[in-house]
Design a protein around this motif. Structure first.
Motif, short mmCIF file in Angstrom:
data_model
loop_
_atom_site.label_atom_id
_atom_site.label_comp_id
_atom_site.label_asym_id
_atom_site.label_seq_id
_atom_site.Cartn_x
_atom_site.Cartn_y
_atom_site.Cartn_z
N LYS A 27 0.86 -1.19 0.00
CA LYS A 27 0.00 0.00 0.00
C LYS A 27 0.89 1.24 0.00
N TRP A 28 0.38 2.34 -0.52
CA TRP A 28 1.09 3.62 -0.48
C TRP A 28 0.06 4.72 -0.48
N TRP A 29 0.43 5.86 0.14
CA TRP A 29 -0.46 6.99 0.22
C TRP A 29 0.35 8.24 0.54
N PHE A 30 -0.28 9.38 0.34
CA PHE A 30 0.35 10.67 0.60
C PHE A 30 -0.28 11.32 1.82
N GLY A 71 0.34 16.55 0.93
CA GLY A 71 0.97 16.05 -0.29
C GLY A 71 2.49 16.08 -0.27
N LEU A 72 3.10 16.36 0.88
CA LEU A 72 4.55 16.48 0.95
C LEU A 72 5.25 15.22 1.45
N THR A 73 4.49 14.29 2.00
CA THR A 73 5.07 13.08 2.54
C THR A 73 4.45 11.87 1.87
#
Length: 132
Positions: A86-89, A93-95
C-alpha cells in the motif's frame, strides 16, 4: 446514418476486444532459484546501475531483474503494487508513505525491510554523484 451506426458499433466492439486486463500481485511464488536469464537486445548494456542507466540497452534488461516499490500499468502510470503493498500521501501532499509486503527477502535469505528502501533513496539515489 446507418453506416455511421455500424462504424460506431464496430469501434466500441474493438475497444472491448483490446481492453487491458486487470493485473494482480501473486503473494506466493513457486519459482525455482538459480538458472540462466537470456536477453536479446540491439546493444550491450552500458551499466547495471539503474541510477546511471539512460538508454534502453541498460534499462530494458534491468526491468526484468530489479523489483520496484510500485509497478507501472500499461499506460506507464505507477498504479500497481510491487514491493509495496500500500502507499499513500499525507494531507499536504509532501510526505509519501509506503507499506511493504510481508515476508520479502533478499537472495541470501535476509529480510527486506523499509530500512533498505530508505537506504536506497537517501544513500544512493538522492546523492547527485551516484546518479546520472
Amino acid at each position: 446514418m446507418k453506416k455511421l451506426s455500424v462504424l460506431l458499433v464496430v469501434l466500441i466492439a474493438a475497444g472491448f476486444l483490446f481492453a487491458a486486463t486487470e493485473y494482480h500481485v501473486e503473494e506466493t511464488w513457486n519459482g525455482k532459484p538459480g538458472g540462466t536469464f537470456y536477453y536479446w537486445g540491439l546493444g550491450d548494456p552500458k551499466t547495471f546501475n539503474y541510477d546511471w542507466a539512460q538508454e534502453t540497452s541498460s534499462t530494458d534488461p534491468l526491468g526484468f531483474t530489479l523489483a520496484t516499490l510500485i509497478e507501472s500499468d500499461e499506460g506507464g502510470m505507477p498504479t500497481l503494487p510491487g514491493l509495496a503493498k500500500k502507499w499513500w500521501f499525507s494531507e499536504d501532499g509532501l510526505t509519501f508513505f509506503v507499506q511493504i509486503r510481508e515476508g520479502l527477502q533478499w537472495s541470501d535469505g535476509e529480510p527486506f525491510t523499509i530500512d533498505d528502501v530508505y537506504w536506497t533513496f537517501v544513500d544512493v539515489s538522492f546523492i547527485p554523484e551516484n546518479t546520472a
